[in-house]
Design a protein around this motif. Structure first.
Motif, short mmCIF file in Angstrom:
data_model
loop_
_atom_site.label_atom_id
_atom_site.label_comp_id
_atom_site.label_asym_id
_atom_site.label_seq_id
_atom_site.Cartn_x
_atom_site.Cartn_y
_atom_site.Cartn_z
N GLU A 197 0.51 -1.31 0.36
CA GLU A 197 -0.08 0.72 -0.13
C GLU A 197 0.92 1.11 -0.10
O GLU A 197 0.27 1.96 -0.93
N GLY A 198 1.36 1.04 0.50
CA GLY A 198 2.71 1.95 0.52
C GLY A 198 3.63 2.74 0.08
O GLY A 198 4.19 3.81 -0.67
N PHE A 199 4.25 1.96 -0.88
CA PHE A 199 4.82 1.56 -2.38
C PHE A 199 3.93 2.04 -3.57
O PHE A 199 4.16 2.86 -3.69
N LEU A 200 2.48 1.35 -3.29
CA LEU A 200 1.81 1.87 -4.62
C LEU A 200 1.58 3.33 -3.86
O LEU A 200 1.54 4.67 -4.98
N ASP A 201 1.34 3.37 -3.03
CA ASP A 201 1.19 5.34 -2.79
C ASP A 201 2.74 6.59 -2.75
O ASP A 201 2.30 7.85 -3.54
N THR A 202 3.58 5.66 -2.61
CA THR A 202 4.89 6.21 -2.98
C THR A 202 4.82 6.57 -4.43
O THR A 202 5.44 8.00 -5.52
N LEU A 203 4.80 5.69 -5.79
CA LEU A 203 4.59 5.77 -7.19
C LEU A 203 3.52 6.99 -7.96
O LEU A 203 3.90 7.50 -8.66
N LYS A 204 2.29 6.48 -6.93
CA LYS A 204 1.05 7.51 -8.01
C LYS A 204 1.50 9.20 -7.27
O LYS A 204 1.42 10.02 -7.58
N SER A 205 2.09 9.07 -5.67
CA SER A 205 2.59 10.08 -6.01
C SER A 205 3.61 11.33 -6.26
O SER A 205 3.55 12.62 -6.91
N LEU A 206 4.95 10.44 -7.03
CA LEU A 206 5.44 11.00 -7.50
C LEU A 206 4.80 11.49 -8.40
O LEU A 206 5.51 12.71 -9.34
N GLU A 207 4.21 10.29 -9.77
CA GLU A 207 3.40 10.75 -10.40
C GLU A 207 2.54 12.03 -10.62
O GLU A 207 2.39 12.78 -11.28
N ASP A 208 1.59 12.37 -9.33
CA ASP A 208 0.43 13.25 -9.49
C ASP A 208 1.40 14.70 -8.54
O ASP A 208 1.15 15.66 -9.84
N TYR A 209 2.56 14.04 -8.61
CA TYR A 209 3.55 15.31 -8.19
C TYR A 209 4.55 16.05 -9.62
O TYR A 209 5.60 17.11 -9.30
N LYS A 210 4.61 15.01 -10.32
CA LYS A 210 5.10 15.42 -11.75
C LYS A 210 6.52 14.86 -11.38
O LYS A 210 7.76 16.09 -11.96
N MET A 211 7.00 14.29 -10.67
CA MET A 211 8.56 14.23 -10.36
C MET A 211 9.12 12.53 -10.92
O MET A 211 9.12 11.57 -10.58
N PRO A 212 9.93 12.37 -12.13
CA PRO A 212 10.13 11.74 -12.44
C PRO A 212 11.22 10.47 -12.10
O PRO A 212 11.62 11.27 -10.99
N TYR A 213 10.67 9.37 -11.86
CA TYR A 213 11.65 8.26 -11.02
C TYR A 213 12.31 7.58 -12.09
O TYR A 213 11.50 7.30 -12.80
#
Length: 457
Positions: free
Chosen positions: A236-252
């Motif tokens: 859950e926390g991992f998927l939140d991390t991916l979504k957060s980076l995407e929502d804030y437009k931070m490439p990872y």
């Protein structure tokens, strides 16, 4: 009307008719000539295209599915003369010809072609076209572990500052970061306010997704997340991390919702060059707290078995001009890099990495040269604490990687120092030389010169 006038008018009408017939004939002839010229040009173009397609190697085409449509686009945008210049070389196994002729590599030209024609190439959404400080080169600054995890000393200090993370870097360091074109940090925590911490882990890190804005304020352009803390709060926390980076437009890079995404490089295009950034993790050799991505499950890209990461490097090399590999590896708090790191570095260099940058040990480690590939074994902690107690002072650094338009790569080490919640640039030459000497003593095949440039011993 007398007969002379009538005769004159008749002659005028006859001459006019003859003239009109002559104009129509001229037009018809011109039209026929134009058609023949167009037919000749198309035939000539087809002949030129065939000369390349029938003789070229995959490397010359950058491993892209190039056909007559690409050459038609190329001729339209860059001119027949440019194409003929390429053909005149008569050597269709050297992709450098494209760059020498147009100032752009075949990988950059292929990207432009796809964009112009609306072709949705998968990797194009991970490609970033940037402006650089110089028309002659592109510079990457890469930092080690950064954490803004809740209830940790450095995070608590950051929250007390007026400008938050900006006030945790001194002005000289901010200036150095701003001089680079791409700034990359290892994001050593999960962005989530949900999920349960993995109880078997002694240290677990998570922070508010809004802290991504703090990264942007200090100039971070992308983050690596193939590490052993991005999964601290389970799936859950991992998927939140991916979504957060995407929502804030931070490439990872380094993780994803499946193995295809986790293996996807980031690409940067500048000054006619395309540079790939790839990321993998060797950590948790005897444990499995952090999940590896699979075909249908999310996770990080692991490289304890280096097969998948080698595949990513090879893929990146086929689709770009240069590859920077960032790796989470090694043994914590060991200043001397291990045989396992050196063995992996050799495999990554053989696969096509042009620069290798390591992290995870929490301390600085030495350097290497594998052929012409510079290796930073560990950049140590950049802005990081384990608990609520402020860590003691430590040395850290930026890896400065510069690629110029002639393809020369310069790998430099920018020494920094952490003290009482603030990371500062080391601008005293004697202090810098002390750090260089310590690292040179634990480096076997490479060393830092007095200017911080990695050179072969």
């Amino acid at each position: 009307m007398n007969s002379k006038i009538r005769l004159g008018m008749l002659l005028v009408l006859m001459l006019t008719a003859l003239s009109l017939c002559g104009c129509e004939a001229d037009k018809a002839e011109a039209s026929t000539t134009k058609a023949r010229q167009t037919e000749y040009e198309l035939t000539n173009y087809d002949s030129n295209y065939d000369k390349i397609l029938s003789s070229c190697t995959k490397e010359f085409l950058g491993n892209h599915p190039i056909d007559e449509n690409f050459f038609g686009w190329f001729t339209y945008y860059y001119g027949e003369g440019e194409l003929e210049s390429i053909i005149s070389k008569g050597k269709f196994d050297d992709p450098k010809i494209w760059y020498d002729t147009t100032g752009k590599s075949i990988h950059v030209l292929w990207y432009e072609y796809c964009v112009s024609n609306g072709i949705e190439a998968y990797e194009n959404k991970f490609t970033h076209v940037i402006n650089t400080k110089s028309d002659d080169e592109i510079t990457f600054d890469i930092a080690g572990d950064l954490s803004m995890a809740e209830d940790k000393a450095t995070t608590n200090y950051m929250l007390e500052q007026k400008n938050r993370l900006m006030d945790c870097f001194d002005d000289n360091l901010i200036e150095a970061i701003n001089e680079s074109d791409v700034f990359v940090v290892n994001n050593e925590f999960a962005y989530t306010l949900r999920g349960d911490a993995i109880t078997a882990k002694y240290y677990t890190f998570r922070g508010d997704p809004d802290y991504i804005n703090e990264l942007k304020k200090v100039g971070v352009d992308s983050v690596t997340i193939a590490n052993n803390h991005v999964y601290d709060y389970s799936e859950e926390g991992f998927l939140d991390t991916l979504k957060s980076l995407e929502d804030y437009k931070m490439p990872y890079v380094g993780a994803g919702r499946n193995i295809e995404d986790a293996k996807q490089p980031l690409y940067y295009i500048a000054n006619g060059m395309k540079i790939a950034l790839v990321n993998g993790s060797q950590i948790e050799k005897n444990q499995n707290f952090t999940k590896a991505a699979t075909e249908d499950e999310g996770g990080i890209l692991k490289c304890l078995d280096p097969t998948e990461f080698i595949d990513e490097i090879e893929k990146a090399k086929k689709n770009s001009d240069y590859v920077i590999a960032v790796v989470h590896w090694g043994t914590e708090y060991q200043a001397r890099y291990g045989r396992d790191q050196a063995d992996l570095a050799q495999q990554f260099a053989d696969a096509g990495a042009d620069v290798i940058v390591g992290g995870h040990p929490h301390v600085l480690q030495g350097f290497d040269y594998i052929g012409n590939v510079p290796v930073y074994y560990s950049l140590g902690n950049f802005f990081f604490s384990l608990d609520e107690k402020m860590p003691i002072d430590y040395d850290t650094a930026l890896a400065k990687v510069t690629v110029n338009k002639n393809g020369n790569i310069k790998a430099s080490f920018i020494p920094c120092h952490f003290s009482e919640g603030v990371v500062s640039l080391v601008d005293n030459n004697d202090d810098a030389q002390t750090i260089y000497d310590e690292l040179n003593s634990v480096s076997d095949n490479a060393m830092l010169d007095r200017n911080g440039l990695i050179i072969k011993k």
